[in-house]
Design a protein around this motif. Structure first.
Motif, PDB file in Angstrom:
ATOM      1  N   GLU A  70       0.947  -0.914   0.386  1.00 49.24           N
ATOM      2  CA  GLU A  70      -0.282  -0.079   0.115  1.00 49.24           C
ATOM      3  C   GLU A  70       1.238   1.522  -0.204  1.00 49.24           C
ATOM      4  O   GLU A  70       0.394   2.123   0.407  1.00 49.24           O
ATOM      5  N   GLY A  71       2.130   1.702  -0.243  1.00 45.84           N
ATOM      6  CA  GLY A  71       3.445   2.649   0.095  1.00 45.84           C
ATOM      7  C   GLY A  71       4.168   1.868  -1.181  1.00 45.84           C
ATOM      8  O   GLY A  71       3.813   1.095  -2.192  1.00 45.84           O
ATOM      9  N   ILE A  72       5.483   2.595  -0.752  1.00 43.80           N
ATOM     10  CA  ILE A  72       6.818   2.666  -1.101  1.00 43.80           C
ATOM     11  C   ILE A  72       7.857   1.348  -0.116  1.00 43.80           C
ATOM     12  O   ILE A  72       7.717   1.955   1.014  1.00 43.80           O
ATOM     13  N   LEU A  73       8.309   0.234  -1.216  1.00 48.43           N
ATOM     14  CA  LEU A  73      10.023  -0.307  -0.822  1.00 48.43           C
ATOM     15  C   LEU A  73      10.173  -0.215  -1.390  1.00 48.43           C
ATOM     16  O   LEU A  73      10.543   0.068  -2.529  1.00 48.43           O
ATOM     17  N   PHE A  74      11.605   0.241  -0.169  1.00 47.00           N
ATOM     18  CA  PHE A  74      13.053   0.380  -1.380  1.00 47.00           C
ATOM     19  C   PHE A  74      13.841  -0.722  -0.923  1.00 47.00           C
ATOM     20  O   PHE A  74      14.211  -1.255  -0.167  1.00 47.00           O
ATOM     21  N   THR A  75      14.394  -0.822  -1.694  1.00 45.09           N
ATOM     22  CA  THR A  75      15.288  -1.848  -1.840  1.00 45.09           C
ATOM     23  C   THR A  75      17.105  -1.209  -2.164  1.00 45.09           C
ATOM     24  O   THR A  75      17.951  -2.620  -1.643  1.00 45.09           O
ATOM     25  N   ASP A  76      16.814  -0.369  -1.818  1.00 39.39           N
ATOM     26  CA  ASP A  76      18.603   0.161  -1.915  1.00 39.39           C
ATOM     27  C   ASP A  76      18.850   1.228  -0.484  1.00 39.39           C
ATOM     28  O   ASP A  76      19.025   1.947  -0.582  1.00 39.39           O
TER      29      ASP A  76
END
Length: 533
Positions: free
Chosen positions: A61-67
């Protein structure tokens, strides 16, 4: 239905509508986990030995940062980074050990703007609940400042030491309920409420008095002095209850004023002590149960803002202070086939990616689009400038000097082809520096920067050195994500470039740009409207 009741319902609706218009700035909640590795959430790790459904849903439901990265590979310097928007180097001149015993003074020096002070200036009511661990000043009966060391805990003159001169309430928080250090690891074991200590430490704690899930998982519960009635096992439930009370009471008393809350958990720091209601709920042992408890607590925060009718106007961010503890990484791999480092080399304290690459999730309904996955390189220090951008606060040059505004990435305004950050600093256990520039990573030191890999169970994780006599390390993460091949000599030009850039950023007093201009809610609302159309 009587006319009076109809009138009251209409009046309540009008007041509620006016109140929602009156609060133009969003509520902000940060949930800050402890020693939670990149691979410890199932939304980051398909092979996880357990599920984290509420955090997975939050990411969807939002944003996932991979770095995303912590500023340091241990907790105290990283917490300084969260609160100040700066590397610990800006406070100490090098590194910064974690505090034990009374510890202190605070890494947050007078004159250093904290994220809470910045938000107070914008009209927010602020609170912090849980682990503090950036240092506090305690004094004895002769008004002498006490240093670390467990025995110094008995020398504290609480009347002379409180209200704490450098506690949360002196650094921008209106309300606080904290422990000075790791809540279940490092004495002094006391609760501090709004700069005061209701119950001083007077009882000698013996770790044998704790429950013992799985034998070895009680590791790292240090003996020392505690307050009578101090609760080790339900620490995070207690921190959540105080967070919930702060938010609920704030909404009842001043519903037109935004709030800022930090819930700073103990999970998944050692010792592993899941509350009784979570024991045995996963098939991944005590630590799986422990992370499940964290997931449930995050879910309770998400449910709370919905119950209060403020879901759409609340930004919630979740991250961790560094990678997973070394014995936890080893035991979870050996016993449950679970990799808390998520495939990255290294663990807590190490300068390799597993020591500081961490989960980072943000959710803000109607503003952050659903299901974003961002490869933008970011650091916990960036939360400061990002929040300043949201609330329209123009940072001075001396404020948050290692903080970049990640709001364009969160709002879906900037793709990964153009990095917001041209570079990023991190520091390892001993305060040694690492610098990223795109895919390139330079470590200004030999070895891990933290853990020893020459003896014990750590020997099995040692890799052969490819430039054994090199005083530093250079890796290309796109070609070598496991940091296996040191290009220190093979690419001299890039190594010299990054070392010179590192020295410049250290001496210049900042790594973030000057003249940072906030985006502000007017533009955010405009973007949200255009997206909905």
């Amino acid at each position: 239905m009587t006319k009076i009741r109809v009138w009251l319902m209409t009046f309540s609706f009008i007041v509620g509508a006016l109140g929602s218009r009156a609060q133009e700035l969003p509520n902000i909640i940060i949930i800050y986990a402890d020693d939670l590795g990149y691979g410890d959430l199932s939304c980051y790790n398909d092979a996880s030995a357990y599920k984290t459904p509420r955090l997975d849903k939050m990411a969807a439901e939002g944003i996932l940062f991979t770095d995303a990265h912590s500023p340091s590979t241990i907790c105290s310097p990283s917490r300084y980074g969260l609160l100040s928007g700066q590397q610990i180097y800006r406070s100490t001149g090098r590194g910064g050990p974690a505090f034990e015993g009374p510890g202190g003074p605070s890494y947050l020096k007078p004159g250093t703007l904290t994220i809470a002070q910045m938000l107070q200036k914008k009209g927010y009511r602020t609170g912090v609940f849980g682990k503090w661990h950036v240092g506090l000043s305690w004094f004895d009966k002769d008004n002498k400042r006490l240093g670390g060391g467990y025995e110094n805990s008995l020398l504290i003159d609480y009347e002379n030491s409180t209200p704490l001169i450098d506690g949360p309430n002196a650094r921008g928080f209106d309300e606080s309920f904290i422990t000075p250090n790791c809540p279940t690891t490092d004495p002094l074991y006391v609760y501090i409420e709004n700069g005061m200590v209701p119950v001083p430490a007077s009882v000698r704690h013996n770790s044998d008095n704790l429950p013992n899930p799985g034998g070895k998982w009680r590791w790292d519960n240090d003996e020392g002095w505690k307050a009578p009635g101090y609760n080790f096992v339900e620490a995070d439930l207690l921190f959540y209850d105080n967070t919930r009370n702060f938010i609920t009471e704030h909404r009842e008393e001043t519903p037109n004023t935004p709030f800022f809350a930090i819930l700073s958990t103990q999970i998944a720091h050692a010792p592993v002590l899941p509350a009784p209601e979570f024991n045995g709920l996963t098939k991944a042992g005590p630590r799986g149960d422990f992370v499940n408890e964290l997931d449930v607590i995050v879910g309770r925060v998400l449910d709370l803002v919905k119950e209060l009718g403020i879901d759409d106007n609340t930004l919630i961010m979740f991250s961790s202070d560094n990678g997973a503890e070394i014995v936890h990484v080893d035991w979870m791999r050996e016993d449950y086939g679970h990799d808390a480092s998520g495939g990255w080399r290294g663990m807590k304290r190490d300068a390799w990616e597993g020591g500081h690459r961490v989960p980072f999730i943000a959710r803000w309904p109607g503003k952050i689009p659903n299901g974003l996955v961002s490869g933008q390189m970011t650091n916990t220090t960036d939360i400061f400038a990002t929040v300043a951008s949201i609330v329209g606060y123009e940072l001075n040059e001396e404020d948050a000097t290692d903080s970049f505004d990640m709001l364009p990435a969160m709002l879906g305004m900037q793709d990964d082809n153009k990095s917001i950050r041209p570079h990023m600093l991190t520091q390892s256990f001993r305060g040694e520096f690492q610098i990223r520039q795109g895919d390139w990573k330079y470590l200004d030191h030999e070895g891990s920067g933290g853990n020893g890999y020459k003896k014990g169970f750590m020997k099995k994780y040692a890799l052969a050195e490819t430039a054994a006599d090199a005083p530093g390390q250079l890796y290309n993460l796109s070609e070598d994500p496991g940091e296996t091949t040191n290009l220190y000599y093979a690419n001299e030009e890039k190594r010299i470039e990054l070392k010179e850039l590192l020295e410049h950023l250290k001496l210049s007093g900042r790594s973030a740009p000057k003249n940072r201009q906030p985006i502000g809610m007017e533009k955010i609302q405009e973007l949200a409207r255009s997206t909905r159309r």
